[in-house]
Write a protein that holds these residues in place. Structure first.
Motif, PDB file in Angstrom:
ATOM      1  N   LEU A  65       0.587  -1.093   0.019  1.00 14.70           N
ATOM      2  CA  LEU A  65       0.029  -0.023   0.179  1.00 14.70           C
ATOM      3  C   LEU A  65       0.437   1.209  -0.363  1.00 14.70           C
ATOM      4  CD1 LEU A  65      -2.881  -1.418   2.458  1.00 14.70           C
ATOM      5  CD2 LEU A  65      -3.083  -1.009  -0.311  1.00 14.70           C
ATOM      6  N   HIS A  66       2.260   1.191  -0.107  1.00 13.76           N
ATOM      7  CA  HIS A  66       2.193   2.380   0.098  1.00 13.76           C
ATOM      8  C   HIS A  66       2.838   3.210  -0.722  1.00 13.76           C
ATOM      9  CE1 HIS A  66       6.404   0.148  -1.566  1.00 13.76           C
ATOM     10  NE2 HIS A  66       7.111   1.158  -1.603  1.00 13.76           N
ATOM     11  N   GLY A  67       2.485   2.983  -2.254  1.00 11.62           N
ATOM     12  CA  GLY A  67       2.230   3.459  -3.587  1.00 11.62           C
ATOM     13  C   GLY A  67       1.053   4.225  -2.847  1.00 11.62           C
ATOM     14  N   ASN A  68       0.188   4.408  -2.822  1.00 10.96           N
ATOM     15  CA  ASN A  68      -0.936   4.739  -2.437  1.00 10.96           C
ATOM     16  C   ASN A  68      -1.731   5.590  -1.819  1.00 10.96           C
ATOM     17  OD1 ASN A  68      -1.541   2.662  -4.002  1.00 10.96           O
ATOM     18  ND2 ASN A  68      -3.449   1.438  -2.399  1.00 10.96           N
ATOM     19  N   ILE A  69      -1.815   7.066  -2.316  1.00 15.01           N
ATOM     20  CA  ILE A  69      -2.578   8.228  -1.617  1.00 15.01           C
ATOM     21  C   ILE A  69      -2.816   7.981  -0.206  1.00 15.01           C
ATOM     22  CG2 ILE A  69      -3.071  10.525  -2.351  1.00 15.01           C
ATOM     23  CD1 ILE A  69      -2.422  10.781  -4.748  1.00 15.01           C
ATOM     24  N   PRO A  70      -4.218   7.168  -0.329  1.00 11.92           N
ATOM     25  CA  PRO A  70      -4.518   7.513   0.949  1.00 11.92           C
ATOM     26  C   PRO A  70      -4.352   6.341   2.246  1.00 11.92           C
ATOM     27  CG  PRO A  70      -6.254   6.241  -0.895  1.00 11.92           C
ATOM     28  CD  PRO A  70      -4.830   6.456  -1.638  1.00 11.92           C
ATOM     29  N   TYR A  71      -3.102   5.766   2.057  1.00  9.83           N
ATOM     30  CA  TYR A  71      -2.249   4.447   2.337  1.00  9.83           C
ATOM     31  C   TYR A  71      -1.319   5.439   3.253  1.00  9.83           C
ATOM     32  CZ  TYR A  71       0.028   1.550   4.856  1.00  9.83           C
ATOM     33  OH  TYR A  71       0.740   0.727   5.837  1.00  9.83           O
ATOM     34  N   SER A  72      -1.722   5.565   4.863  1.00 12.93           N
ATOM     35  CA  SER A  72      -0.107   6.065   5.644  1.00 12.93           C
ATOM     36  C   SER A  72       0.012   5.253   6.824  1.00 12.93           C
ATOM     37  CB  SER A  72      -0.276   7.546   6.059  1.00 12.93           C
ATOM     38  OG  SER A  72      -1.559   7.465   7.522  1.00 12.93           O
ATOM     39  N   LYS A  73       0.920   4.920   7.153  1.00 13.77           N
ATOM     40  CA  LYS A  73       1.149   3.884   8.537  1.00 13.77           C
ATOM     41  C   LYS A  73       2.132   5.231   9.615  1.00 13.77           C
ATOM     42  CE  LYS A  73       3.482  -0.205  10.142  1.00 13.77           C
ATOM     43  NZ  LYS A  73       4.986  -1.229   9.978  1.00 13.77           N
ATOM     44  N   ARG A  74       1.699   5.287  10.798  1.00 16.39           N
ATOM     45  CA  ARG A  74       2.100   5.757  11.972  1.00 16.39           C
ATOM     46  C   ARG A  74       2.458   4.930  13.116  1.00 16.39           C
ATOM     47  NH1 ARG A  74      -2.413   9.562  10.869  1.00 16.39           N
ATOM     48  NH2 ARG A  74      -1.919  10.963   9.072  1.00 16.39           N
ATOM     49  N   ASP A  75       3.452   4.764  13.955  1.00 16.34           N
ATOM     50  CA  ASP A  75       4.080   3.824  14.178  1.00 16.34           C
ATOM     51  C   ASP A  75       3.320   2.166  14.364  1.00 16.34           C
ATOM     52  OD1 ASP A  75       5.309   5.671  16.490  1.00 16.34           O
ATOM     53  OD2 ASP A  75       3.045   6.412  17.055  1.00 16.34           O
ATOM     54  N   ASN A  76       2.568   1.658  14.702  1.00 14.45           N
ATOM     55  CA  ASN A  76       2.189   0.679  14.363  1.00 14.45           C
ATOM     56  C   ASN A  76       0.982  -0.047  13.514  1.00 14.45           C
ATOM     57  OD1 ASN A  76       4.863  -1.354  14.797  1.00 14.45           O
ATOM     58  ND2 ASN A  76       3.808  -0.930  17.210  1.00 14.45           N
ATOM     59  N   VAL A  77       0.277   1.480  13.151  1.00 15.44           N
ATOM     60  CA  VAL A  77      -1.121   1.450  12.979  1.00 15.44           C
ATOM     61  C   VAL A  77      -1.339   1.946  11.470  1.00 15.44           C
ATOM     62  CG1 VAL A  77      -3.120   2.855  12.911  1.00 15.44           C
ATOM     63  CG2 VAL A  77      -1.698   2.308  15.277  1.00 15.44           C
ATOM     64  N   HIS A  78      -2.102   1.323  10.577  1.00 11.30           N
ATOM     65  CA  HIS A  78      -1.678   1.432   8.870  1.00 11.30           C
ATOM     66  C   HIS A  78      -3.010   1.709   8.955  1.00 11.30           C
ATOM     67  CE1 HIS A  78       0.527  -1.873   8.360  1.00 11.30           C
ATOM     68  NE2 HIS A  78       0.798  -2.520   9.338  1.00 11.30           N
ATOM     69  N   ILE A  79      -3.237   3.053   8.526  1.00  9.93           N
ATOM     70  CA  ILE A  79      -4.444   4.139   8.122  1.00  9.93           C
ATOM     71  C   ILE A  79      -4.737   3.823   6.119  1.00  9.93           C
ATOM     72  CG2 ILE A  79      -4.969   6.953   8.324  1.00  9.93           C
ATOM     73  CD1 ILE A  79      -2.657   6.412  10.345  1.00  9.93           C
ATOM     74  N   TYR A  80      -6.015   4.131   6.375  1.00  9.07           N
ATOM     75  CA  TYR A  80      -6.043   4.188   4.524  1.00  9.07           C
ATOM     76  C   TYR A  80      -7.311   4.743   5.202  1.00  9.07           C
ATOM     77  CZ  TYR A  80      -6.703   2.625  -0.035  1.00  9.07           C
ATOM     78  OH  TYR A  80      -6.837   2.349  -1.198  1.00  9.07           O
ATOM     79  N   ASN A  81      -7.477   6.183   4.534  1.00  8.63           N
ATOM     80  CA  ASN A  81      -7.713   7.458   4.011  1.00  8.63           C
ATOM     81  C   ASN A  81      -8.440   8.030   2.697  1.00  8.63           C
ATOM     82  OD1 ASN A  81      -9.217  10.028   4.682  1.00  8.63           O
ATOM     83  ND2 ASN A  81      -7.278  11.166   5.966  1.00  8.63           N
TER      84      ASN A  81
END
Length: 142
Positions: A65-81
């Motif tokens: 997912l790291h190339g997808n714009i809606p995805y980010s990761k903070r610490d141990n949490v994967h976030i899809y926005n």
């Protein structure tokens, strides 16, 4: 909604595939155990589930997912926005379960997890929702 995702052992997948309600009842009972019954619940849970390789799944999700714009990761949490789908999902991988917090019934993480493992059983204890991920139509509409 808060989903708990468990990697069920093959023998229990085969046993409960057509009777998911019983598996949900067992997991719900473990979830709501009193503090003094934690050891019992832990032993029962370990009989039902396979451990999750946290580092492998975290790495898989990040690489996927790291190339997808809606995805980010903070610490141990994967976030899809994803604002276009009105979706905000937060996924945390633990050794015994995956916790998925979302504001609606659908999460893009379901699509990815379905391809990663066929034995995932999803539980939403508060609203009594449960299903094996491979049986659920993953690309759901909101």
């Amino acid at each position: 909604m808060v989903y708990f995702i468990f990697n069920i052992k093959d023998e229990f997948v085969n046993l409960y595939k057509d009777n998911e309600r019983i598996l949900f009842s067992i997991l719900k009972g473990i979830y709501y155990l009193d503090n003094h019954e934690v050891k019992y619940g832990y032993n029962l849970l370990n009989q039902l589930i396979n451990r999750i390789d946290k580092s492998d799944l975290d790495r898989h999700l990040f690489l996927k997912l790291h190339g997808n714009i809606p995805y980010s990761k903070r610490d141990n949490v994967h976030i899809y926005n994803n604002l276009y789908k009105d979706e905000v999902s937060r996924l945390t991988v633990k050794e015994c379960y995956i916790k998925l917090e979302t504001e609606q019934k659908y999460s893009s993480f379901f699509d990815i997890l379905k391809k990663y493992n066929n034995n995932y059983f999803i539980c939403e204890f508060r609203y009594q929702d449960y299903f094996f991920l491979d049986k659920k139509m993953v690309t759901m509409t909101i």
